[in-house]
Design an enzyme around this catalytic site. Structure first.
Site, PDB file in Angstrom:
ATOM      1  N   ASP A   1      -9.460  10.720   3.807  1.00  0.00           N
ATOM      2  CA  ASP A   1      -9.826  11.848   3.706  1.00  0.00           C
ATOM      3  C   ASP A   1      -9.965  12.736   2.449  1.00  0.00           C
ATOM      4  O   ASP A   1      -8.982  12.658   1.781  1.00  0.00           O
ATOM      5  CB  ASP A   1      -9.240  12.812   4.659  1.00  0.00           C
ATOM      6  CG  ASP A   1     -10.166  14.325   5.168  1.00  0.00           C
ATOM      7  OD1 ASP A   1     -11.254  14.104   5.519  1.00  0.00           O
ATOM      8  OD2 ASP A   1      -9.318  15.400   4.758  1.00  0.00           O
TER       9      ASP A   1
ATOM     10  N   GLU B   1       1.326  -5.570   0.161  1.00  0.00           N
ATOM     11  CA  GLU B   1       2.633  -6.354   0.909  1.00  0.00           C
ATOM     12  C   GLU B   1       2.324  -6.980   2.085  1.00  0.00           C
ATOM     13  O   GLU B   1       3.121  -7.683   2.733  1.00  0.00           O
ATOM     14  CB  GLU B   1       3.644  -5.004   0.945  1.00  0.00           C
ATOM     15  CG  GLU B   1       3.959  -4.511  -0.210  1.00  0.00           C
ATOM     16  CD  GLU B   1       4.919  -3.311  -0.158  1.00  0.00           C
ATOM     17  OE1 GLU B   1       5.155  -2.865   1.265  1.00  0.00           O
ATOM     18  OE2 GLU B   1       5.546  -2.583  -1.005  1.00  0.00           O
TER      19      GLU B   1
END
Length: 567
Positions: A220, A271
């Site tokens: 956002d 990751e």
């Protein structure tokens, strides 16, 4: 139920790039499905509708905020980033929902709100209880006021929701104190992204939801995190200089250093296997959008250009060509969207006299709402016809297609909502200027004639925003039985999209008619969109799907068709 056997499932080797051409369905949780009869949609309600979502044929859902919140801004005022609003469920309900979606082959995208917290967040409460200059206040943007006793705000900046962008606090000893900055509502204090503790906490949040099954994030106000808040704050007039929006020097928006945040996030995303994805909500100049969408950053950025365009062939072609070229140059994939929780539904925008939209809510939509949202001012039949044509064109484009809950039912905007029923803070803060976004957030109609309850199948005890009587005509169980319904059209289009999808490219075909767009996708399927009102002759081939009936080899006006050409 339609036959889904023709859909080719996404296989493991393609998983890492599932997002590049995904069909993503936005769910506004409070208005999707209510499982417990309290008038609010909830996570269990979403879980109950997973078969519907699977049948629809989408690749992912994007969940608007479901965090604990006072709803000062529809959930974008977040009290706790690593929890679920108890009115919507629990963390265990989230786990159950994510597992059900994944079992159905649907990815989960979580909305993250990094520009500000709510004023009820533990950090802000700590800042209020701590003295000036404390580490707790350093997480936010606090400044001394002007005037003899600091009674004036630090400058004349205004918030997006109207009124001053500064709010004065009461110090722990009860005296009037410092001022804090809020780009949006006063209940949404901005974080200071020059503070390492803020970076660390959001990385913790990204890992928290990724570990719980989130496949990606919608970010956002992604262009507002980094700010230049020097002691010599410029005045409001300075903020309106157009050149500042194009060179990265605006004090509040789209500063170059914001990308250091997203390069950190990209390391976290990578990751995981497959890497987590992200899409930026960044209302920036088109020339500066690419950095948000780069592979070293978030990977994608929302392109609102078609949403703001009129129903016009020239505008559509220019926007499509520019965005595809931009994506190819950066290694990102394009994004396309017509409706979301912040704008007037496109089936309504296209049915208004001007038939389009030139700003966030759609210029026509804003004017129409301010004039009372009278349904008689909308040509609903034409609006839906144009909306289906535009959507079918969008679903044929390379890149991700973002759909908003209810558009697959052909829902119109609810224009007439009584003042006492409205909830959007933009209405209350700017009454007479902004009617607000409630009209696109009215809960979905699932059942035209439910056995119990005062809503159209949304829940057993009404809905938090009242559903108008005409919603019965759009109910899911009515459309489920109709092979000619808008729902059936969306299902067929999404199924074909899966079947036909190839490389992220297209080839434009010449047309003698300025109202016609014609392109070919890899694999040889043609897309013809007629933005005019007169029928046009189609190339020979098998009609795979059309937004309106094709008769005698001619495509009617305001319609789109996909064709498998004859060889």
């Amino acid at each position: 139920m339609s036959n889904r056997a023709d859909i080719v499932p996404v296989t493991a080797e393609h998983d890492a790039e599932w997002w590049r051409q995904a069909a993503v369905y936005q769910i506004y949780p409070r208005s999707f499905s209510d499982s417990n009869g309290d008038g609010l949609g909830d996570l269990k309600g979403i879980t109950s509708k997973v078969p519907y979502l699977k049948e629809l044929g989408i690749d992912a859902v994007w969940l608007s905020p479901f965090y604990p919140s006072a709803l000062a801004d529809g959930g974008y005022d977040v009290d706790d980033y690593r929890n679920v609003d108890p009115r919507l469920g629990t963390l265990e309900d989230f786990d159950e929902m994510a597992a059900a979606l994944h079992a159905a082959g649907i990815k989960v995208i979580v909305d993250i709100v990094p520009n500000h917290t709510s004023n009820r967040h533990v950090w802000f409460q700590e800042a209020l209880a701590s003295p000036k200059g404390s580490p707790a206040r350093a997480r936010y943007i606090f400044r001394d006021g002007l005037g003899e006793n600091g009674e004036l705000p630090p400058n004349d900046w205004t918030s997006i929701f109207g009124g001053p962008a500064w709010e004065r606090i009461t110090e722990p000893d009860g005296t009037p104190g410092q001022w804090y900055f809020h780009l949006f509502a006063k209940e949404q204090p901005d974080l200071d992204w020059d503070n390492p503790e803020v970076h660390e906490d959001f990385i913790k949040t990204l890992r928290f939801w990724s570990d719980r099954g989130a496949d990606g994030f919608r970010v956002d106000v992604a262009h507002a995190l980094k700010k230049d808040m020097d002691a010599e704050l410029p005045n409001l007039e300075h903020l309106h200089r157009a050149d500042l929006f194009r060179n990265g020097e605006h004090p509040l928006w789209d500063r170059d250093e914001v990308h250091t945040v997203y390069s950190e996030w990209r390391k976290v995303f990578n990751e995981y296997n497959p890497p987590r994805t992200a899409v930026a909500e960044a209302w920036v100049h088109a020339d500066r959008r690419a950095r948000y969408a780069s592979p070293e950053g978030l990977g994608q950025a929302f392109n609102f250009d078609l949403l703001q365009a009129d129903f016009d062939a020239e505008q559509f072609r220019e926007i499509i060509a520019k965005n595809l070229a931009e994506a190819a140059a950066t290694g990102a994939s394009s994004t396309w969207v017509f409706s979301n929780h912040d704008v007037v539904r496109h089936a309504t925008r296209y049915g208004l006299p001007k038939g389009g939209g030139r700003r966030g809510h759609g210029q026509d939509g804003v004017d129409w709402l301010l004039e009372g949202g009278d349904p008689s001012q909308v040509d609903a039949e034409r609006g839906l016809r144009r909306a289906k044509a535009a959507t079918l064109l969008m679903l044929a484009l390379p890149g991700s297609a973002y759909l908003y809950q209810g558009e697959e039912l052909g829902l119109q905007e609810v224009g007439q909502i009584a003042d006492e029923d409205r909830q959007d803070p933009t209405f209350f803060r700017n009454r007479g200027v902004e009617v607000g976004r409630d009209g696109c957030r009215v809960p979905l109609p699932w059942d035209a004639a439910p056995a119990e309850g005062s809503s159209f199948g949304f829940g057993s005890n009404g809905s938090h925003l009242p559903q108008p009587a005409w919603f019965a005509d759009y109910a899911e169980n009515v459309q489920e039985k109709d092979p000619g319904s808008t729902l059936a059209f969306y299902r067929r289009a999404l199924a074909l999209r899966h079947e036909l999808q190839g490389a992220e490219s297209l080839g434009w075909q010449d047309s003698s008619d300025d109202d016609v767009l014609h392109f070919v996708r890899p694999g040889g399927w043609h897309v013809v969109a007629n933005f005019g009102t007169a029928p046009v002759v189609l190339p020979e081939g098998e009609v795979l799907i059309a937004s309106a009936e094709v008769d005698g080899g001619k495509l009617p006006g305001e319609a789109t068709v996909w064709i498998r050409a004859q060889h």
